[in-house]
Write a protein that holds these residues in place. Structure first.
Motif, short mmCIF file in Angstrom:
data_model
loop_
_atom_site.label_atom_id
_atom_site.label_comp_id
_atom_site.label_asym_id
_atom_site.label_seq_id
_atom_site.Cartn_x
_atom_site.Cartn_y
_atom_site.Cartn_z
N ASP A 11 0.86 -1.19 0.00
CA ASP A 11 0.00 0.00 0.00
C ASP A 11 0.89 1.24 0.00
O ASP A 11 1.62 1.48 0.97
N PHE B 36 1.58 3.64 3.02
CA PHE B 36 2.37 3.22 4.17
C PHE B 36 3.80 2.85 3.80
O PHE B 36 4.56 2.38 4.65
N ASN B 37 4.19 3.05 2.57
CA ASN B 37 5.46 2.54 2.06
C ASN B 37 6.54 3.62 2.03
O ASN B 37 6.43 4.60 1.29
N SER C 50 -0.34 -5.45 2.88
CA SER C 50 -1.04 -4.50 3.74
C SER C 50 -2.13 -5.17 4.57
O SER C 50 -2.58 -4.60 5.57
N SER D 189 1.56 -0.98 15.44
CA SER D 189 2.83 -1.05 14.72
C SER D 189 3.68 -2.22 15.19
O SER D 189 4.75 -2.48 14.65
N MET E 48 6.00 9.72 8.25
CA MET E 48 4.96 8.76 7.91
C MET E 48 4.60 7.86 9.08
O MET E 48 3.45 7.54 9.32
N ALA F 201 2.83 2.47 10.39
CA ALA F 201 1.42 2.24 10.66
C ALA F 201 0.85 1.11 9.81
O ALA F 201 1.45 0.68 8.82
N VAL F 202 -0.32 0.64 10.20
CA VAL F 202 -1.07 -0.34 9.43
C VAL F 202 -2.49 0.19 9.24
O VAL F 202 -2.97 1.00 10.02
N PRO F 203 -3.19 -0.27 8.18
CA PRO F 203 -4.50 0.30 7.84
C PRO F 203 -5.66 -0.27 8.66
O PRO F 203 -6.54 -0.95 8.14
#
Length: 645
Positions: free
Chosen positions: A295, A298-299, A322, A343, A559, A562-564
C-alpha cells in the motif's frame, strides 16, 4: 542478549523444584536459543537462555565469582565493559572470561549496589550474594531491557525477562488488576511498575531492588534520573558538531559483536542518521534491512533505498502485504499483557527479516523523544502558549464547553478537527498531554466501563501515572516536561516493550544508540529552541545530519510505522472485530458496557466515525484474555543443560 529467570526464597533456604525452574526457563527459549542452563542451591534457582553475541566461547551463565559466593544472570549489553574491565583489573580483580557479565559480578564486589552507576548500556540482571544473603535486581536507565518479578504467597520471589516466565511458575495469582486495565485502555499498555496481574510487578527503568532474606519485600528505588537544566549556552553550529561526535561514539560502542551485525533502515530521520554514522565508523559495508508495504500510503522503502545507495550498504528489502493481520493471537501470547500498538505487526516483520541476515541490529528508536520529533510536541507547545494567555478561571469553562459541543470530525481536514484542542485547552498542562496521548480518553472510558468495574477502580484514573512522574520532573519547561513524561511512560511502556518482544521473538538483539544515557544527559542541557524551532521538530538532529543526509530524508513529512486498521475493520476483519468486541469473552468479565461496545463497532463499520484505535485496543484485550489468562502453565520446550554449582 538472552532471557533470564529465577527463584529466590525470601524466608528460608528451601531447594527450588527443578522441574518448575526448567519450565520457567524454557518459556523464554526464543530469547536465547543457543544455550540453556540452570543453577540450583538451597534457597536459590537461576535460569538462563543464551543468545551468543560477545565472548561466545566463555560467556555462559549463570556466572559466578571466584569462590562461587556471587551468582548472576544478566540480559543485555554493557557497552563500556572493556574500560570497566580495565578499571576492575587495576583494583585487583582477576577475570576468567572476556564477557561483560563478569564485569557486573566484580563491580558488585567492588561497589555493591552502586555498581549500576558504572554501567553504560541496556541491562536487566538478578544477582545473588551468598555472604550477605541478599538478592539484587537492576534495570537499565531507559528501560530498554525488561524485568518482571512477583512475591508469591509461599515466600518465593519469581523473576524473569518476560512475564510468561513468572506465569510458567504456576504459583502466580492470575487475578487481573482493575487499575492496570484502566491504564491499558487509556494508554495502550500497562505503565510501570504495575502489570496486568495484581501480584506481579515490573521493575521500573533506572531502578534497583535489594531483598535480604528474612526481611519483608522492599520497595524498588531509583539510582538515576534525567534532569532538564536547559542551561547550555552552546551555539547551534557547535551543538551540531558535538552531536555528530556523540552519535558516532554511541554507534561505535554498539558495533562490538562476534556475530553478523546490521541496522534497521526505514528511511526516516532517526534510522537514517544511525546508518550514516555506522557507515562513517565502519570499514565494511553496513547491512541494512527494510520492509516495504504493498500500500503506497504506508510505504517508505524508496527513501530507505536513497540512504542505502548513498552509503553503499548491503540492503535487503521484503514486501509485506497490507492485509498482514494474522499475528493478532501471536502478539497476544508474545506480549503477555494487553498491548495495543498496532505497529507491533510491521515491527515483528522487520525483525523477522533482519534475523535472516544478522544477529544484532541497531535501531533509531528513541529519536522522537530525545530530539523532540513528535507532532504532538509542537501541538502541545502551541496549546501551552494559548493556555498562558488566558486565566484558568476563563479558560476552563470556555474551552470545556467548546470541547463538549464541538463535533468530532474525523472525516474533515485537520484544520477543522478542533475538538481535541478545545478539550486540551480546558485542562492543565499535564492533563492536556495525557488527554492528547490517550487512546480512549476519559469520557470514552467512562462510557466503556460498567458500573461494577468503576466501583473496582474506586476513583482511580490513569492520569495519576502522569501526575506522579510530573511531580518528579523538576522542570516547568513545557517541552522538557512532556519529554520527561514520555521517557517514563510511552518510551518504556510502548516503544521499548514493542521492540524487545518483537526482536527477541526472532532471537535478534536490537541496540539503541539514540538512548545512550550520556547523550540523553547532554541533550537535557540544551534549550528547547535547539529541539523544536517553529514547526520543525528534531531541529538539532536534522541540522547536524545535513552534511550526511539529503533534504528528501531530513525534511519530508513523517509517515510512521502504521497499518490500515480503519480499512481492516470495515473489510477483511469486519466480522472478526465484531465477534471479539461483542463476543462472550469480554462480556463475561462484567467490565464493559455492551451498548457502548456495539456503538463503537456499528459507527466504525458504517463509516460514521473512525474508531479503529479503540477497536484495536479492545480486540487485543480480548486476545490477551483468551491466549494468556485462559491458558494453562506453559510446558517445557527442550531439555536443558545444568550449569555446575
Amino acid at each position: 542478549m538472552c532471557g533470564i529467570t529465577g527463584l529466590f526464597d525470601t524466608r528460608a533456604q528451601r531447594t527450588p523444584d527443578r522441574a518448575v525452574l526448567q519450565r520457567m526457563n524454557d518459556s523464554q527459549h526464543h530469547r536465547g536459543p543457543d544455550e540453556g542452563s540452570l543453577h540450583i542451591e538451597p534457597g536459590l534457582g537461576l535460569g538462563h537462555r543464551r543468545l551468543s553475541i560477545i565472548d561466545i566461547a566463555t560467556g555462559q551463565q549463570p556466572l559466578f565469582n571466584a569462590d562461587k559466593s556471587i551468582a548472576i544472570v544478566f540480559n543485555g549489553e554493557i557497552y563500556n565493559y572493556q574500560s570497566l574491565m580495565a578499571e576492575l583489573q587495576a583494583l585487583g580483580y582477576v577475570f576468567h572470561t572476556k564477557s561483560d557479565t563478569e564485569c557486573i559480578v566484580h563491580a558488585w564486589e567492588a561497589w555493591g549496589e552502586r555498581c549500576v552507576d558504572k554501567l553504560r548500556g541496556m541491562f536487566a540482571f538478578g544477582l545473588w550474594d551468598k555472604n550477605q544473603q541478599c538478592f539484587f535486581l537492576a534495570r537499565d536507565r531507559m528501560g530498554v531491557k525488561p524485568m518482571y518479578y512477583a512475591a508469591l504467597d509461599d515466600g518465593w520471589m519469581a523473576f524473569g525477562s518476560e512475564l510468561k516466565s513468572v506465569l510458567a511458575h504456576g504459583g502466580l495469582d492470575r487475578t487481573l488488576d482493575p487499575l492496570a486495565v484502566e491504564e491499558y485502555f487509556a494508554l495502550g499498555y500497562v505503565a510501570e511498575p504495575r502489570t496486568v496481574f495484581k501480584q506481579a510487578l515490573k521493575l521500573p527503568p533506572a531502578h534497583m531492588l535489594l531483598w535480604r532474606r528474612g526481611e519483608p519485600m522492599p520497595a524498588s528505588k531509583p539510582y538515576w534520573d534525567v534532569r532538564f537544566t536547559l542551561n547550555n549556552t552552546i551555539s547551534a553550529e557547535d551543538a551540531c558538531e558535538e552531536l555528530r561526535h556523540r552519535l558516532d561514539e554511541s554507534v561505535k560502542l554498539r558495533m562490538i559483536a562476534e556475530v553478523p551485525l546490521g541496522a534497521f533502515l526505514s528511511g526516516g530521520v532517526d534510522s537514517s542518521a544511525v546508518v550514516a554514522s555506522m557507515a562513517g565508523v565502519s570499514d565494511e559495508p553496513v547491512n541494512t534491512c527494510s520492509i516495504a508495504f504493498d500500500d503506497p500510503a504506508f510505504n517508505e522503502s524508496a527513501f530507505a533505498q536513497i540512504v542505502a545507495d548513498r552509503y553503499k550498504t548491503r540492503h535487503h528489502v521484503e514486501t509485506v502485504q497490507s492485509d498482514d493481520f494474522d499475528l493478532i493471537d501471536t502478539l497476544a501470547r508474545l506480549y503477555d499483557e494487553p498491548y495495543a500498538d498496532s505497529s507491533a505487526i510491521p515491527t515483528y516483520r522487520v525483525c523477522q527479516l533482519a534475523r535472516k541476515r544478522v544477529t544484532v541490529a541497531l535501531s533509531g528508536d528513541g529519536g522522537d523523544e530525545t530530539f523532540g520529533g513528535y507532532r504532538r510536541y509542537r501541538m502541545h507547545l502551541m496549546e501551552e502558549r494559548m493556555r498562558g494567555a488566558l486565566p484558568e478561571g476563563v479558560r476552563r469553562p470556555l474551552f470545556g464547553l467548546l470541547g463538549r459541543v464541538y463535533p468530532k470530525a474525523d472525516w474533515a481536514p485537520r484544520v477543522f478537527r478542533a475538538k481535541t484542542t478545545f478539550e486540551g485547552m480546558a485542562r492543565s498542562s499535564v492533563e492536556a498531554y495525557f488527554h492528547s496521548v490517550s487512546i480512549l480518553r476519559g469520557p470514552m472510558r467512562d462510557e466503556l466501563f460498567s458500573p461494577r468495574f468503576k466501583a473496582d477502580l474506586a476513583g482511580y484514573d490513569a492520569l495519576e501515572v502522569f501526575n506522579a512522574h510530573a511531580a518528579r520532573a523538576d522542570t516547568d519547561d513545557p517541552l522538557a516536561l512532556i519529554q520527561y513524561l514520555d521517557y517514563k511512560t510511552y518510551l518504556v511502556g510502548d516503544i521499548n516493550t514493542k521492540v524487545d518482544r518483537a526482536s527477541m521473538a526472532h532471537s535478534l538483539e536490537v541496540r539503541e544508540p539514540l538512548m545512550d544515557h550520556p547523550l540523553i544527559e547532554w541533550l537535557a542541557t540544551l534549550p528547547t529552541s535547539l529541539k523544536i524551532r517553529g514547526q520543525e521538530g528534531k531541529y538539532l538532529l536534522k541540522k547536524a545530519m545535513e552534511p550526511k543526509l539529503s533534504d528528501d530524508i531530513l525534511y519530508r513529512p513523517k509517515m510512521g510505522f502504521a497499518v490500515p486498521l480503519a480499512r481492516w475493520f470495515r473489510g477483511p476483519l469486519k466480522q472478526r472485530v465484531r465477534d471479539a468486541v461483542l463476543g462472550p469473552r469480554l462480556a463475561e468479565t462484567g467490565w464493559f458496557n455492551r451498548d457502548y461496545l456495539k456503538r463503537l463497532v456499528d459507527d466504525h463499520q458504517s463509516g460514521v466515525r473512525d474508531y479503529s484505535a479503540p477497536l484495536w485496543t479492545l480486540l487485543m484485550f480480548e486476545a490477551f484474555l483468551r491466549n494468556v489468562v485462559d491458558a494453562g502453565v506453559e510446558r517445557p520446550v527442550e531439555p536443558l543443560v545444568e550449569a555446575a554449582a
